[in-house]
Design a protein around this motif. Structure first.
Motif, PDB file in Angstrom:
ATOM      1  N   PHE A  94       0.831  -1.204   0.000  1.00 24.51           N
ATOM      2  CA  PHE A  94       0.000   0.000   0.000  1.00 24.51           C
ATOM      3  C   PHE A  94       0.867   1.256   0.000  1.00 24.51           C
ATOM      4  O   PHE A  94       0.611   2.208  -0.739  1.00 24.51           O
ATOM      5  CB  PHE A  94      -0.921  -0.019   1.220  1.00 24.51           C
ATOM      6  N   LEU A  95       1.908   1.258   0.824  1.00 24.50           N
ATOM      7  CA  LEU A  95       2.777   2.427   0.911  1.00 24.50           C
ATOM      8  C   LEU A  95       3.591   2.634  -0.365  1.00 24.50           C
ATOM      9  O   LEU A  95       3.887   3.768  -0.755  1.00 24.50           O
ATOM     10  CB  LEU A  95       3.722   2.285   2.112  1.00 24.50           C
ATOM     11  N   GLN A  96       3.934   1.545  -1.057  1.00 18.74           N
ATOM     12  CA  GLN A  96       4.711   1.646  -2.286  1.00 18.74           C
ATOM     13  C   GLN A  96       3.849   1.941  -3.504  1.00 18.74           C
ATOM     14  O   GLN A  96       4.377   2.287  -4.558  1.00 18.74           O
ATOM     15  CB  GLN A  96       5.490   0.351  -2.515  1.00 18.74           C
ATOM     16  N   GLY A  97       2.551   1.780  -3.386  1.00 24.74           N
ATOM     17  CA  GLY A  97       1.655   2.027  -4.512  1.00 24.74           C
ATOM     18  C   GLY A  97       1.376   0.809  -5.357  1.00 24.74           C
ATOM     19  O   GLY A  97       0.414   0.781  -6.129  1.00 24.74           O
ATOM     20  N   GLU A  98       2.180  -0.229  -5.269  1.00 24.70           N
ATOM     21  CA  GLU A  98       1.960  -1.479  -5.997  1.00 24.70           C
ATOM     22  C   GLU A  98       2.589  -2.604  -5.207  1.00 24.70           C
ATOM     23  O   GLU A  98       3.735  -2.507  -4.767  1.00 24.70           O
ATOM     24  CB  GLU A  98       2.581  -1.428  -7.390  1.00 24.70           C
ATOM     25  N   SER A  99       1.830  -3.682  -5.015  1.00 23.24           N
ATOM     26  CA  SER A  99       2.315  -4.801  -4.220  1.00 23.24           C
ATOM     27  C   SER A  99       2.684  -5.950  -5.145  1.00 23.24           C
ATOM     28  O   SER A  99       1.818  -6.669  -5.630  1.00 23.24           O
ATOM     29  CB  SER A  99       1.248  -5.246  -3.222  1.00 23.24           C
ATOM     30  N   SER A 100       3.963  -6.099  -5.405  1.00 25.04           N
ATOM     31  CA  SER A 100       4.441  -7.236  -6.191  1.00 25.04           C
ATOM     32  C   SER A 100       5.145  -8.204  -5.252  1.00 25.04           C
ATOM     33  O   SER A 100       5.725  -7.805  -4.238  1.00 25.04           O
ATOM     34  CB  SER A 100       5.405  -6.765  -7.285  1.00 25.04           C
ATOM     35  N   ILE A 101       5.081  -9.479  -5.602  1.00 21.26           N
ATOM     36  CA  ILE A 101       5.702 -10.513  -4.787  1.00 21.26           C
ATOM     37  C   ILE A 101       6.301 -11.551  -5.722  1.00 21.26           C
ATOM     38  O   ILE A 101       5.693 -11.904  -6.730  1.00 21.26           O
ATOM     39  CB  ILE A 101       4.677 -11.142  -3.816  1.00 21.26           C
ATOM     40  N   SER A 102       7.502 -12.000  -5.423  1.00 21.24           N
ATOM     41  CA  SER A 102       8.180 -12.960  -6.275  1.00 21.24           C
ATOM     42  C   SER A 102       7.466 -14.304  -6.232  1.00 21.24           C
ATOM     43  O   SER A 102       6.652 -14.575  -5.339  1.00 21.24           O
ATOM     44  CB  SER A 102       9.632 -13.130  -5.825  1.00 21.24           C
ATOM     45  N   PHE A 103       7.791 -15.148  -7.213  1.00 25.62           N
ATOM     46  CA  PHE A 103       7.198 -16.489  -7.240  1.00 25.62           C
ATOM     47  C   PHE A 103       7.535 -17.253  -5.968  1.00 25.62           C
ATOM     48  O   PHE A 103       6.666 -17.869  -5.343  1.00 25.62           O
ATOM     49  CB  PHE A 103       7.696 -17.253  -8.465  1.00 25.62           C
ATOM     50  N   ALA A 104       8.818 -17.197  -5.555  1.00 28.43           N
ATOM     51  CA  ALA A 104       9.221 -17.900  -4.340  1.00 28.43           C
ATOM     52  C   ALA A 104       8.508 -17.325  -3.116  1.00 28.43           C
ATOM     53  O   ALA A 104       8.070 -18.069  -2.230  1.00 28.43           O
ATOM     54  CB  ALA A 104      10.739 -17.811  -4.164  1.00 28.43           C
ATOM     55  N   GLY A 105       8.371 -16.003  -3.078  1.00 25.81           N
ATOM     56  CA  GLY A 105       7.672 -15.379  -1.962  1.00 25.81           C
ATOM     57  C   GLY A 105       6.209 -15.756  -1.925  1.00 25.81           C
ATOM     58  O   GLY A 105       5.637 -15.983  -0.854  1.00 25.81           O
ATOM     59  N   CYS A 106       5.590 -15.827  -3.099  1.00 23.09           N
ATOM     60  CA  CYS A 106       4.178 -16.201  -3.174  1.00 23.09           C
ATOM     61  C   CYS A 106       3.980 -17.642  -2.733  1.00 23.09           C
ATOM     62  O   CYS A 106       3.049 -17.958  -1.985  1.00 23.09           O
ATOM     63  CB  CYS A 106       3.669 -15.991  -4.596  1.00 23.09           C
ATOM     64  N   ALA A 107       4.861 -18.529  -3.200  1.00 21.69           N
ATOM     65  CA  ALA A 107       4.765 -19.936  -2.796  1.00 21.69           C
ATOM     66  C   ALA A 107       4.956 -20.083  -1.296  1.00 21.69           C
ATOM     67  O   ALA A 107       4.239 -20.843  -0.631  1.00 21.69           O
ATOM     68  CB  ALA A 107       5.803 -20.758  -3.551  1.00 21.69           C
ATOM     69  N   ALA A 108       5.925 -19.337  -0.747  1.00 22.21           N
ATOM     70  CA  ALA A 108       6.166 -19.405   0.698  1.00 22.21           C
ATOM     71  C   ALA A 108       4.971 -18.874   1.480  1.00 22.21           C
ATOM     72  O   ALA A 108       4.574 -19.445   2.507  1.00 22.21           O
ATOM     73  CB  ALA A 108       7.429 -18.613   1.050  1.00 22.21           C
ATOM     74  N   GLN A 109       4.386 -17.773   0.995  1.00 21.29           N
ATOM     75  CA  GLN A 109       3.229 -17.204   1.679  1.00 21.29           C
ATOM     76  C   GLN A 109       2.056 -18.179   1.675  1.00 21.29           C
ATOM     77  O   GLN A 109       1.392 -18.373   2.702  1.00 21.29           O
ATOM     78  CB  GLN A 109       2.839 -15.888   1.013  1.00 21.29           C
ATOM     79  N   MET A 110       1.799 -18.821   0.525  1.00 21.58           N
ATOM     80  CA  MET A 110       0.722 -19.786   0.449  1.00 21.58           C
ATOM     81  C   MET A 110       0.986 -20.973   1.372  1.00 21.58           C
ATOM     82  O   MET A 110       0.081 -21.456   2.069  1.00 21.58           O
ATOM     83  CB  MET A 110       0.548 -20.267  -0.996  1.00 21.58           C
ATOM     84  N   PHE A 111       2.235 -21.443   1.397  1.00 25.65           N
ATOM     85  CA  PHE A 111       2.588 -22.579   2.245  1.00 25.65           C
ATOM     86  C   PHE A 111       2.362 -22.262   3.717  1.00 25.65           C
ATOM     87  O   PHE A 111       1.726 -23.033   4.447  1.00 25.65           O
ATOM     88  CB  PHE A 111       4.044 -22.966   1.992  1.00 25.65           C
ATOM     89  N   PHE A 112       2.878 -21.123   4.181  1.00 21.29           N
ATOM     90  CA  PHE A 112       2.784 -20.805   5.607  1.00 21.29           C
ATOM     91  C   PHE A 112       1.359 -20.459   6.027  1.00 21.29           C
ATOM     92  O   PHE A 112       0.955 -20.755   7.156  1.00 21.29           O
ATOM     93  CB  PHE A 112       3.741 -19.676   5.958  1.00 21.29           C
ATOM     94  N   LEU A 113       0.587 -19.841   5.139  1.00 20.98           N
ATOM     95  CA  LEU A 113      -0.816 -19.587   5.466  1.00 20.98           C
ATOM     96  C   LEU A 113      -1.562 -20.895   5.689  1.00 20.98           C
ATOM     97  O   LEU A 113      -2.336 -21.039   6.647  1.00 20.98           O
ATOM     98  CB  LEU A 113      -1.478 -18.793   4.340  1.00 20.98           C
ATOM     99  N   MET A 114      -1.323 -21.872   4.800  1.00 17.88           N
ATOM    100  CA  MET A 114      -2.003 -23.158   4.950  1.00 17.88           C
ATOM    101  C   MET A 114      -1.478 -23.916   6.168  1.00 17.88           C
ATOM    102  O   MET A 114      -2.248 -24.564   6.894  1.00 17.88           O
ATOM    103  CB  MET A 114      -1.816 -23.988   3.685  1.00 17.88           C
ATOM    104  N   LEU A 115      -0.172 -23.821   6.407  1.00 13.72           N
ATOM    105  CA  LEU A 115       0.406 -24.483   7.583  1.00 13.72           C
ATOM    106  C   LEU A 115      -0.225 -23.944   8.859  1.00 13.72           C
ATOM    107  O   LEU A 115      -0.664 -24.715   9.729  1.00 13.72           O
ATOM    108  CB  LEU A 115       1.917 -24.260   7.589  1.00 13.72           C
ATOM    109  N   MET A 116      -0.279 -22.611   8.992  1.00 13.50           N
ATOM    110  CA  MET A 116      -0.850 -22.005  10.192  1.00 13.50           C
ATOM    111  C   MET A 116      -2.327 -22.350  10.340  1.00 13.50           C
ATOM    112  O   MET A 116      -2.809 -22.669  11.437  1.00 13.50           O
ATOM    113  CB  MET A 116      -0.684 -20.486  10.145  1.00 13.50           C
ATOM    114  N   GLY A 117      -3.068 -22.309   9.230  1.00 15.96           N
ATOM    115  CA  GLY A 117      -4.497 -22.565   9.294  1.00 15.96           C
ATOM    116  C   GLY A 117      -4.821 -23.985   9.706  1.00 15.96           C
ATOM    117  O   GLY A 117      -5.650 -24.223  10.601  1.00 15.96           O
ATOM    118  N   VAL A 118      -4.168 -24.957   9.063  1.00 12.40           N
ATOM    119  CA  VAL A 118      -4.432 -26.366   9.385  1.00 12.40           C
ATOM    120  C   VAL A 118      -3.969 -26.679  10.803  1.00 12.40           C
ATOM    121  O   VAL A 118      -4.678 -27.353  11.570  1.00 12.40           O
ATOM    122  CB  VAL A 118      -3.737 -27.291   8.357  1.00 12.40           C
TER     123      VAL A 118
END
Length: 347
Positions: free
Chosen positions: A118-142
């Protein structure tokens, strides 16, 4: 914000797994295989922000940051109290400390990235970062879903078998329960993330979500994902309904035992302890069931974003407040620590 991100108007585009098409989205298949291309290469996703730069949305973003800070403070305080006060060195509080760890990690995975975008005006995330974010979100949720179910077993033993509580909930059993919750999260997150990243995708890199969450990434796929969505709903039913069944069985027995209690004070204490847990379970499972068990036709970018914000930020913030305000031992430990700190400052 409700943009159809699953655009199939370009059937001539090559279909590649997420790992290939996102790391090398502008390179044809032959050049990708050879690794020889002079075209610009990008590995970034573009995350759609939840808030725009308007007055009301700035207020909402400030509220999100405040809730985020409150949750971190509350869960960290709860962890420190459980560690510092010997009266809280009990099985229930050990499991509660594991819940606090999960509730610290949940918002840390996503909220700082959202605010930075939000502060930068555009939120981009690398493929590795996106995969890590998806992994940890699912890990925490389950892990949190399984842990909440196992905590209900602790309450069942405490109310229905109080004389055998020290044996049935000895240290080895507590470690096994905590390890089971974390291990289940790692296994499910590993499988789901690996399968999702192998799905063929279109050229679009814009995720209709403020975080890399599985339902949002599925909308980027060029392939028919209905079979995978059914499998996801089925696994979601298994992951969510089995713990819910354990919760129902445990609290059914607890309710029966409470109703048979002759002491009004004992009945009140048992209901107070269990009602806090039931409230936390209802908040968490309500949002999780919608996100991972409701068919994809009922999902939308904005709706999913709001639901995700609720169970990844609001619920982790409410958990320590619910347990501390409704738990006498935690309140006494907090008063004791604050009193100790006040006496030191006067010296």
């Amino acid at each position: 914000m409700a943009v159809d991100l699953k655009d199939k108007s370009a059937p001539h585009l090559p279909r590649r797994p997420f790992a290939k098409c996102l790391l090398f989205p502008q390179v044809d298949e032959a050049s990708w295989r050879l690794g020889a291309s002079n075209q610009s290469v990008t590995s970034d996703f573009i995350l759609v922000g939840l808030f725009s730069h308007t007055g009301p949305h700035l207020v909402l973003l400030s509220l999100v940051v405040t809730v985020f800070a409150t949750g971190l403070l509350g869960n960290t305080t709860l962890l420190l109290l459980i560690h510092a006060d010997s009266r809280l060195h009990a099985p229930m509080y050990f499991l509660l400390s594991q819940l606090a760890l999960l509730d610290i990690g949940f918002p840390l995975v996503t909220v700082p990235k959202m605010v930075a975008g939000f502060l930068q005006g555009e939120s981009s995330i690398s493929f590795a970062g996106c995969a890590a974010q998806m992994f940890f979100l699912m890990l925490m949720g389950v892990s949190e879903g399984v842990l909440l179910a196992l905590m209900s077993y602790d309450r069942y033993v405490a109310v229905c078998h109080p004389l055998h509580y020290a044996v049935l909930m000895r240290r080895q059993v507590c470690l096994l329960l905590a390890g089971t919750s974390w291990l289940s999260g790692v296994l499910v997150a590993s499988v789901q993330t690996c399968v999702a990243l192998r799905l063929p995708c279109c050229a679009s890199r814009t995720v209709g979500h403020w975080a890399c969450e599985l339902p949002a990434l599925l909308r980027l796929s060029c392939a028919d994902t209905s079979a995978y969505e059914r499998a996801l709903s089925g696994s979601g039913a298994l992951i969510l309904l089995l713990p819910l069944a354990l919760l129902g069985a445990s609290y059914g027995r607890v309710l029966g035992a409470v109703l048979r209690m002759r002491s009004a004070e004992a009945c009140r204490q048992a209901l107070a302890t269990c009602s806090s847990h039931v409230l936390v379970v209802g908040l968490f499972y309500g949002a999780a069931v919608f996100m991972y068990m409701v068919p994809g036709a009922y999902h939308g970018p904005y709706r999913d974003s709001v639901v995700s914000l609720f169970y990844s930020l609001v619920t982790p913030t409410l958990n320590p407040l619910i347990y501390s305000l409704r738990n006498r031992e935690v309140r006494l430990a907090l008063v004791k620590v604050m009193g100790r700190g006040g006496s030191r400052s006067r010296r």
